[in-house]
Motif scaffolding. Structure first.
Motif, mmCIF file in Angstrom:
data_model
loop_
_atom_site.group_PDB
_atom_site.id
_atom_site.type_symbol
_atom_site.label_atom_id
_atom_site.label_comp_id
_atom_site.label_asym_id
_atom_site.label_seq_id
_atom_site.Cartn_x
_atom_site.Cartn_y
_atom_site.Cartn_z
ATOM 1 N N ARG A 128 0.765 -1.251 -0.168
ATOM 2 C CA ARG A 128 0.061 0.127 -0.163
ATOM 3 C C ARG A 128 0.825 1.273 0.011
ATOM 4 O O ARG A 128 0.634 2.280 -0.841
ATOM 5 C CB ARG A 128 -0.933 0.022 1.285
ATOM 6 C CG ARG A 128 -1.707 -1.082 1.386
ATOM 7 C CD ARG A 128 -3.159 -1.165 0.597
ATOM 8 N NE ARG A 128 -3.922 0.048 1.264
ATOM 9 C CZ ARG A 128 -5.206 0.393 0.546
ATOM 10 N NH1 ARG A 128 -5.765 -0.624 -0.339
ATOM 11 N NH2 ARG A 128 -5.684 1.346 0.965
ATOM 12 N N THR A 129 1.868 1.431 0.682
ATOM 13 C CA THR A 129 2.734 2.289 0.821
ATOM 14 C C THR A 129 3.519 2.786 -0.322
ATOM 15 O O THR A 129 3.561 3.837 -0.742
ATOM 16 C CB THR A 129 3.623 2.095 2.063
ATOM 17 O OG1 THR A 129 2.987 1.946 3.377
ATOM 18 C CG2 THR A 129 4.686 3.496 2.340
ATOM 19 N N ARG A 182 -0.630 4.690 -1.481
ATOM 20 C CA ARG A 182 -2.094 4.549 -0.717
ATOM 21 C C ARG A 182 -2.157 4.356 0.786
ATOM 22 O O ARG A 182 -0.995 3.960 1.391
ATOM 23 C CB ARG A 182 -2.823 3.343 -1.497
ATOM 24 C CG ARG A 182 -2.849 3.415 -2.957
ATOM 25 C CD ARG A 182 -3.271 1.991 -3.495
ATOM 26 N NE ARG A 182 -4.648 1.746 -3.368
ATOM 27 C CZ ARG A 182 -5.184 0.768 -3.818
ATOM 28 N NH1 ARG A 182 -4.741 -0.363 -4.293
ATOM 29 N NH2 ARG A 182 -6.609 0.523 -3.524
ATOM 30 N N PRO A 183 -2.940 4.741 1.388
ATOM 31 C CA PRO A 183 -2.945 4.491 2.802
ATOM 32 C C PRO A 183 -2.888 3.353 3.538
ATOM 33 O O PRO A 183 -3.783 2.440 2.830
ATOM 34 C CB PRO A 183 -4.258 5.560 3.328
ATOM 35 C CG PRO A 183 -5.149 5.499 2.248
ATOM 36 C CD PRO A 183 -4.241 5.448 1.103
ATOM 37 N N VAL A 184 -2.338 3.111 4.609
ATOM 38 C CA VAL A 184 -2.471 1.828 5.181
ATOM 39 C C VAL A 184 -3.771 1.893 6.150
ATOM 40 O O VAL A 184 -3.804 2.810 7.220
ATOM 41 C CB VAL A 184 -1.372 1.494 6.290
ATOM 42 C CG1 VAL A 184 -1.460 0.297 6.992
ATOM 43 C CG2 VAL A 184 -0.043 1.387 5.265
ATOM 44 N N ASP A 226 -6.546 1.842 9.184
ATOM 45 C CA ASP A 226 -6.082 1.690 10.639
ATOM 46 C C ASP A 226 -6.404 0.253 11.205
ATOM 47 O O ASP A 226 -5.597 -0.050 12.029
ATOM 48 C CB ASP A 226 -7.099 2.663 11.235
ATOM 49 C CG ASP A 226 -6.859 4.206 11.159
ATOM 50 O OD1 ASP A 226 -5.593 4.386 10.720
ATOM 51 O OD2 ASP A 226 -7.584 5.054 11.220
#
Length: 248
Positions: free
Chosen positions: A213-214, A218-220, A222
């Motif tokens: 993702r990183t 793209r956001p990881v 929560d």
């Protein structure tokens, strides 16, 4: 019994987060996916139904209890499953269907028939009913089928207490990853803390997903960070292929 082919497999990463609630939550149970006992579920549901819906539910449960088996091409209680949404409203239909299945004392064969012949809503109710009705792993194929679908509500229901109890470690880990891919909140994963605790293989899989993702900008999620933290709990290893952390 001829079974229709399972629902097609899935998995795109940006499906909206799953927000459907369990039937226990819809009936007013507090927190988490643990199933309320049927008597408590019925009490809470009855409090929320109007007089007409409550009378219909009472009749449906009496019919299911009196005639639990198959009578003719289809049993009367199976017809009531199809009516539940119209009679009790969409917000309470899952809970009503779970209660009907319980009153009918549906065994694995009946649950399998309802699941594969039913609508997505009826399939979800079957999955929610499994902890009440099936003690062993015989209904696991229903959970596995739901986890292959692209219906996030079915995925969430498949990971209730029955799935937590009977999915092996390999299948359970991939189900957790699928939740992260498809946006199903990990709050739907029953027994998450216990099963993730000390699971080094799950930690590796979560770490790889976070890196992907990183790298893609793209956001990881929560929930991924939360699950990864659970794997770091120090109460012993859990990276085996047995659902209870023991080598088979």
């Amino acid at each position: 019994m001829t079974r229709p082919r399972p629902t097609p497999a899935t998995p795109d990463a940006d499906t909206p987060r799953e927000t459907a609630r369990t039937p226990e939550a819809e009936a007013g149970a507090a927190g988490g996916p643990a199933p309320a006992p049927p008597a408590e579920l019925r009490r809470r549901l009855t409090e929320r139904l109007d007089d007409t819906a409550s009378a219909w539910l009472d009749q449906a449960l009496d019919e299911a209890s009196t005639h639990p088996g198959t009578h003719g091409p289809i049993s009367v209680w199976e017809l009531r499953l199809a009516e539940a949404g119209r009679r009790c409203g969409p917000a309470h239909a899952d809970a009503a269907r779970v209660l009907i299945l319980h009153a009918a004392r549906a065994d694995t064969e009946a649950l399998t028939r309802v699941y594969f012949q039913g609508t997505a809503d009826e399939r979800r109710a079957v999955l929610h009913a499994l902890p009440h009705l099936v003690t062993g792993p015989d209904a696991l194929p229903l959970v596995e089928d739901a986890l292959r679908t692209n219906d996030t509500r079915l995925v969430a229901a498949a990971l209730g207490p029955y799935g937590a109890r009977h999915l092996d470690a390999h299948a359970w880990r991939h189900a957790v990853l699928k939740c992260l891919f498809t946006g199903v909140a990990l709050d739907h994963v029953a027994d998450l803390a216990r099963r993730a605790r000390g699971d080094g293989e799950l930690a590796r899989m979560l770490g790889d997903f976070a890196e992907e993702r990183t790298a893609a900008g793209r956001p990881v999620p929560d929930d991924l960070r939360r699950a990864l933290a659970l794997t770091e709990s120090a109460t012993g290893p859990h990276d085996t292929d047995d659902p209870h952390g023991k080598e088979s």
